[in-house]
Design a protein around this motif. Sequence first.
Motif: not given
Length: 326
Positions: A240-268
């Motif tokens: 019944n839960k949406q992915v946005q309701e996941l406690r870790a979701y804000p951290t995961l989304l932050q990592n996806f956009h701005y995590g370590i190594g996201t400045d490399l081509n093929g990562v971001n």
Amino acid sequence: MDIKNALIVREPAWHSVGTRVDRAPSLSEAIKMAGLDWQVLERPLYMGLPNDKAIELETHKGLIRSDNYKQLGVVGINYEPVQNIEAFSYFDDLVSNGIVELDTALSLKEGKVIVVTAKIKQAESEVVRGDNVEGYLVFTNSHDGSSSVKTLLTPIRVVCINTLAHAVVKASKEENKILNFRHTASVLERIDEAKQIIDFQTQTFRNTVEQYQAMSRVQMVEANFNDYVSQVFAPELGKNKQVQELRAYPTLLQNFHYGIGTDLNGVNGTLWGAYQAVTQYTSHQIRAKGQETTQQIHNRLNSLWLGNAKKINERAHQVAVKMTVS
């Protein structure tokens, strides 16, 4: 996990705990330097009776440490403990022959689980330019009856020291023989088996890197990322839960956009970046019980190698591989 009960060689692939040394010692030296040179002692168990007498149990026995007499576990009467030096004796052949380099030796859960990690010298590869992964072997032995001696291949992403999923290999019967050392083998046989282990694991590492490279070629926008996370964290989300309701979701989304190594081509903006968003979370950000820093590190390492974080990483890898071929 006591800080004194861990040995770290130079810059560790794992979290900064324990005693650090500048050279890779032999296994026997490492076990002594890490404070793991104690024996597992067997002791009888007794059941109290109403008449203030006691009888010895015939079905179970207790295991304790020889250095501080702390309890390790209660096991069946036929259980045979494997001492630390015995459990990893074959590993010394790998070190002495220059095939692997010792990285860490430590105990978890007050000695109930012993872990030795080593870097495979020939296992290093580039997923995309500037984004390298290295192959490590993780050897574990439990003294509480929870598991047998195990050897796992664990890739490490160098740029952020993320612990990636343990490689899952469908081994044939012959390969399974290679993956399980025989303690009764002669020295020469053990060396030959050790080399076969590394050859097998090195090929597994190369195959795994090819999967990572395939992930880097799959473009991913936020909607795709949400679908990926919902599959990886399906057990936590339920029906019944949406992915946005996941406690870790804000951290995961932050990592996806701005995590370590996201400045490399093929990562971001790729599936590889999405996978790394999860492994960055499990390696460094997942909530761990315990107020003290060393206790949090203890719990996180235990989770990465043996617990829930390990399961999350494995699902993250499996889902990503499926998405590369869909």
